[in-house]
Design an enzyme around this catalytic site. Structure first.
Site, PDB file in Angstrom:
ATOM      1  N   GLU A   1     -22.437  -6.813 -11.133  1.00 22.39           N
ATOM      2  CA  GLU A   1     -23.312  -7.360 -10.099  1.00 22.39           C
ATOM      3  C   GLU A   1     -24.742  -6.877 -10.309  1.00 22.39           C
ATOM      4  O   GLU A   1     -24.953  -5.729 -10.681  1.00 22.39           O
ATOM      5  CB  GLU A   1     -22.804  -6.954  -8.705  1.00 22.39           C
ATOM      6  CG  GLU A   1     -21.462  -7.545  -8.374  1.00 22.39           C
ATOM      7  CD  GLU A   1     -20.950  -7.163  -6.986  1.00 22.39           C
ATOM      8  OE1 GLU A   1     -21.605  -6.328  -6.311  1.00 22.39           O
ATOM      9  OE2 GLU A   1     -19.901  -7.690  -6.578  1.00 22.39           O
TER      10      GLU A   1
ATOM     11  N   ASP B   1       0.856  -1.182   0.000  1.00 16.31           N
ATOM     12  CA  ASP B   1       0.000   0.000   0.000  1.00 16.31           C
ATOM     13  C   ASP B   1       0.892   1.231   0.000  1.00 16.31           C
ATOM     14  O   ASP B   1       1.446   1.611   1.034  1.00 16.31           O
ATOM     15  CB  ASP B   1      -0.920   0.017   1.220  1.00 16.31           C
ATOM     16  CG  ASP B   1      -2.023   1.065   1.092  1.00 16.31           C
ATOM     17  OD1 ASP B   1      -1.756   2.126   0.498  1.00 16.31           O
ATOM     18  OD2 ASP B   1      -3.141   0.829   1.583  1.00 16.31           O
TER      19      ASP B   1
ATOM     20  N   ASP C   1     -16.309 -12.647  -3.087  1.00 18.40           N
ATOM     21  CA  ASP C   1     -17.602 -12.133  -2.643  1.00 18.40           C
ATOM     22  C   ASP C   1     -18.094 -11.039  -3.581  1.00 18.40           C
ATOM     23  O   ASP C   1     -19.227 -10.598  -3.469  1.00 18.40           O
ATOM     24  CB  ASP C   1     -17.484 -11.583  -1.213  1.00 18.40           C
ATOM     25  CG  ASP C   1     -18.825 -11.126  -0.655  1.00 18.40           C
ATOM     26  OD1 ASP C   1     -19.772 -11.940  -0.642  1.00 18.40           O
ATOM     27  OD2 ASP C   1     -18.940  -9.957  -0.238  1.00 18.40           O
TER      28      ASP C   1
ATOM     29  N   HIS D   1     -21.860 -10.954  -2.584  1.00 17.08           N
ATOM     30  CA  HIS D   1     -21.547  -9.614  -2.069  1.00 17.08           C
ATOM     31  C   HIS D   1     -22.278  -9.357  -0.757  1.00 17.08           C
ATOM     32  O   HIS D   1     -23.033  -8.383  -0.622  1.00 17.08           O
ATOM     33  CB  HIS D   1     -21.904  -8.534  -3.097  1.00 17.08           C
ATOM     34  CG  HIS D   1     -21.190  -7.229  -2.834  1.00 17.08           C
ATOM     35  ND1 HIS D   1     -20.930  -6.304  -3.826  1.00 17.08           N
ATOM     36  CD2 HIS D   1     -20.672  -6.697  -1.691  1.00 17.08           C
ATOM     37  CE1 HIS D   1     -20.305  -5.255  -3.303  1.00 17.08           C
ATOM     38  NE2 HIS D   1     -20.148  -5.472  -2.010  1.00 17.08           N
TER      39      HIS D   1
ATOM     40  N   ARG E   1     -13.858  -4.863  -3.877  1.00 17.82           N
ATOM     41  CA  ARG E   1     -14.656  -4.369  -4.991  1.00 17.82           C
ATOM     42  C   ARG E   1     -14.295  -5.153  -6.244  1.00 17.82           C
ATOM     43  O   ARG E   1     -13.126  -5.278  -6.599  1.00 17.82           O
ATOM     44  CB  ARG E   1     -14.419  -2.869  -5.213  1.00 17.82           C
ATOM     45  CG  ARG E   1     -15.073  -1.976  -4.158  1.00 17.82           C
ATOM     46  CD  ARG E   1     -16.588  -2.015  -4.293  1.00 17.82           C
ATOM     47  NE  ARG E   1     -17.267  -1.120  -3.359  1.00 17.82           N
ATOM     48  CZ  ARG E   1     -17.756  -1.489  -2.190  1.00 17.82           C
ATOM     49  NH1 ARG E   1     -17.579  -2.739  -1.778  1.00 17.82           N
ATOM     50  NH2 ARG E   1     -18.406  -0.633  -1.419  1.00 17.82           N
TER      51      ARG E   1
END
Length: 345
Positions: A277, A186, A272, A296, A248
């Site tokens: 979607e 990150d 997930d 999700h 996401r």
């Protein structure tokens, strides 16, 4: 009854809503009623219809419709757009900032639920739970144990976290309990924040992918992270690696993920979220024995819905009263001392 001072507009969803439990918005109104804020549900079929209905709104609830730059440009009085989620990808945050509108979210309410779900999917994929269940159902009793002869013990393996926000930190704590070595990539997080959490900072994404036995995606969705992982990235991963995404869907080039799974570039996936979607039932990912999926719902729990809705109402109320909210997605917008619009820096 308090006179109406503010109008809060929300799109009434056409189908099932994950967080709108009642049409009366009782939980959101706990904070909004005392300040005279009225929630108005709009059954707009088009964006233009929604803009017309929301033109004079003092606030929007970002639910049931994408709040685009076009929508934001049509708002004359709006001071805040409230999200009941961690992610803010359903709102054009840059446009809101340009127009001096604060965007609030709920970044810390259901972190533990998502972290738990991440571990559940990860471990289920690692131990081939779906396949083992199928074998048991079909009477293939003797096949399960040999199938795991090539699966190493979990202790000492490495999991790489892409992004190191709240969910990733909670996942890291859980991974340590299983004896995993935790790496994180990150570029926006201080390395000391990682090392203090017993997580090894890795400065290159390719290095993280090459060293990790498991890769878990936690990046928020924005212009920079859209398709953050594609063919070249999956090619860098170990052939024995598992990929997990509870963040996401569009942060991953789904077609590339499918190719990587079909070609054996990676061993499996636990998902997930999807690029589109609701996911189509003919999506190849749903037909693979080495992929486990959920719809999700990683954040879902008895606490998640009520608490996120109450928090959303409180954040809207704070902004409508000219105060700074607990969670602003665009902190470059600062409050004015009066009850007028907010000002970008």
């Amino acid at each position: 009854m308090t006179d109406t001072k503010y109008t809060v507009v929300v799109q009434v969803p056409a189908g099932v809503s994950q967080d709108q439990v009642d049409a009366g918005f009782a939980l959101e109104r706990e904070a909004l009623d005392p300040i005279g804020a009225k929630i108005v549900g709009v059954s707009a079929k088009t964006e233009d219809e929604f803009i017309a209905a929301a033109k004079n709104a003092d606030a929007l609830i970002a639910r049931g419709r994408r709040i685009t730059r076009n929508v934001i440009a049509g708002l004359d009085n709006c001071v805040v757009i409230g999200l009941g989620s961690v992610g803010a990808d359903t709102v054009d945050v840059a446009a809101a900032t340009d127009h001096g509108i604060v965007v609030t979210n709920v970044p810390d309410v259901f972190i533990d639920e998502v972290a738990d779900h991440t571990m559940m999917l990860f471990l289920a994929a690692y131990r081939r739970v779906l396949l083992m269940h199928k074998m048991t159902q079909e009477g293939r009793w003797g096949e399960g144990r040999p199938y795991h002869n090539d699966i190493p013990r979990l202790w000492g393996l490495a999991i790489g976290l892409i992004s190191f926000g709240n969910v990733a930190k909670a996942v890291a704590r859980r991974c340590h309990a299983f004896g995993l070595r935790v790496l994180a990539y990150d570029p926006f997080v201080n390395e000391l924040a990682m090392t203090s959490a017993n997580v090894e900072p890795v400065t290159g994404l390719y290095e993280l992918l090459e060293r990790s036995d498991f890769v878990s995606m936690h990046a928020p969705l924005n212009a920079e992270t859209h398709h953050m992982l594609s063919d070249g990235h999956f090619a860098r991963m170990k052939k024995t690696a598992l990929f997990i995404n509870n963040g996401r869907g569009p942060t991953v080039d789904e077609a590339a993920l499918i190719r990587a799974l079909e070609s054996g570039e990676i061993a499996g996936a636990a998902l997930d979220v999807f690029e589109q979607e609701p996911v189509s039932t003919d999506n190849p990912l749903l037909q693979m024995d080495n992929v486990i999926c959920t719809p999700h719902m990683a954040s879902a729990s008895a606490r998640m819905g009520p608490e996120s809705r109450r928090r959303l109402g409180r954040e809207l109320a704070m902004c409508l009263m000219g105060r700074w909210p607990r969670s602003a997605v665009n902190p470059a917008v600062l409050p004015k001392t009066n009850l007028g619009r907010w000002q970008p820096l």
